[in-house]
Design a protein around this motif. Structure first.
Motif, short mmCIF file in Angstrom:
data_model
loop_
_atom_site.label_atom_id
_atom_site.label_comp_id
_atom_site.label_asym_id
_atom_site.label_seq_id
_atom_site.Cartn_x
_atom_site.Cartn_y
_atom_site.Cartn_z
N CYS A 126 0.82 -1.22 0.00
CA CYS A 126 0.00 0.00 0.00
C CYS A 126 0.85 1.26 0.00
O CYS A 126 0.62 2.18 -0.79
N TYR A 127 1.86 1.32 0.87
CA TYR A 127 2.62 2.58 0.93
C TYR A 127 3.54 2.77 -0.28
O TYR A 127 3.83 3.90 -0.67
N THR A 128 3.99 1.67 -0.89
CA THR A 128 4.82 1.84 -2.09
C THR A 128 4.00 2.27 -3.29
O THR A 128 4.54 2.81 -4.26
N LEU A 129 2.68 2.06 -3.23
CA LEU A 129 1.81 2.54 -4.30
C LEU A 129 1.88 4.07 -4.41
O LEU A 129 1.68 4.63 -5.49
N LEU A 130 2.19 4.73 -3.29
CA LEU A 130 2.30 6.18 -3.30
C LEU A 130 3.47 6.66 -4.16
O LEU A 130 3.52 7.82 -4.56
N ALA A 131 4.42 5.77 -4.43
CA ALA A 131 5.58 6.13 -5.26
C ALA A 131 5.29 6.00 -6.75
O ALA A 131 6.15 6.36 -7.57
N GLU A 132 4.12 5.51 -7.11
CA GLU A 132 3.85 5.22 -8.52
C GLU A 132 3.89 6.48 -9.38
O GLU A 132 4.40 6.44 -10.51
N ASP A 133 3.35 7.59 -8.89
CA ASP A 133 3.37 8.83 -9.67
C ASP A 133 4.80 9.25 -9.98
O ASP A 133 5.11 9.67 -11.11
N TYR A 134 5.68 9.14 -8.98
CA TYR A 134 7.09 9.48 -9.20
C TYR A 134 7.72 8.54 -10.21
O TYR A 134 8.45 8.97 -11.12
N MET A 135 7.44 7.24 -10.08
CA MET A 135 8.02 6.25 -10.98
C MET A 135 7.56 6.50 -12.41
O MET A 135 8.35 6.39 -13.37
N ARG A 136 6.29 6.84 -12.57
CA ARG A 136 5.74 7.10 -13.91
C ARG A 136 6.41 8.33 -14.53
O ARG A 136 6.82 8.31 -15.70
N THR A 137 6.52 9.42 -13.76
CA THR A 137 7.14 10.64 -14.26
C THR A 137 8.61 10.40 -14.61
O THR A 137 9.10 10.89 -15.64
N LYS A 138 9.31 9.67 -13.76
CA LYS A 138 10.72 9.38 -14.02
C LYS A 138 10.88 8.59 -15.30
O LYS A 138 11.78 8.87 -16.11
N TYR A 139 10.02 7.60 -15.52
CA TYR A 139 10.15 6.79 -16.73
C TYR A 139 9.86 7.63 -17.97
O TYR A 139 10.54 7.50 -19.00
#
Length: 208
Positions: free
Chosen positions: A74-87
């Motif tokens: 659940c808490y790592t899901l919060l990093a998805e926006d950052y991961m998407r932008t970085k990619y």
């Protein structure tokens, strides 16, 4: 819950924005390799996926039951926006070199692994980030490792020697070039295994 709906599994999920990979992006032979004009493999550049080692997938549909593991998903899901932008930014940068960017990923201390883009795993439950050199290097830094193995006759009983070798290989596979290692075997006396230098020194943990 929103957490469970937002966390996709690389073995069983259908991604919301999945598309075919091009051959220059990734070739997955299990998907046919794109031969005959078919789809090489599917991925979703907007969605991350979660995987866990099979030993931790004790729940229904190979989901975790451990509360801490569920919380980590659940808490790592919060990093998805950052991961998407970085990619997205990596795609723009590497496009000028005609190179595909690598995945963006996160490994947790309890074995959970999240990566983006989301892809279907070729093998399920076999990947544990805690055993990867990049994880060990980040969590512990450079280190000196001395493995001491009993090679006496009693180790031939009950498969003990095979278990000892398997454990030693597992440890060595986690080492990086920044680490140093020595293997000491003992029975009636102790000696360093494969000490080509002629001195009892730790050696750099390289493929050689």
């Amino acid at each position: 819950s929103q957490c469970s709906r937002g966390s996709f599994n690389g073995c069983s999920s259908v991604f919301p924005n999945q598309q075919c990979m091009e051959a220059d992006e990734l070739v997955v032979e299990a998907c046919g390799g794109g031969s005959g004009g078919g789809c090489n493999a599917l991925w979703d550049k907007t969605t991350s996926i979660v995987s866990i080692p099979s030993a931790l997938a004790q729940g229904k549909d190979d989901n975790p039951t451990d509360p801490e593991l569920i919380e980590t998903a659940c808490y790592t899901l919060l990093a998805e926006d950052y991961m998407r932008t970085k990619y997205e930014n990596d795609e723009i940068f590497w496009d000028s070199y005609n190179v595909q960017p690598s995945w963006t990923y996160f490994g947790a201390h309890n074995g959970l692994f999240r990566k983006l883009p989301g892809t279907v795993d070729e093998e399920c439950g076999n990947y544990d980030p805690r055993l990867r050199p990049w994880f060990v290097a980040a969590s512990s830094g450079p280190k000196d490792v001395v493995l001491v193995l009993d090679v006496s006759g009693s180790m031939s009983d009950y498969g003990r020697m095979d278990l000892a070798k398997e454990a030693a290989i597992t440890v060595i596979k986690t080492l990086t070039i920044s680490d140093r290692v020595a293997v000491i075997a003992f029975s009636d006396y102790a000696y360093q295994v494969h000490s080509d230098s002629g001195t009892d020194l730790l050696v750099r943990a390289t493929n050689e």
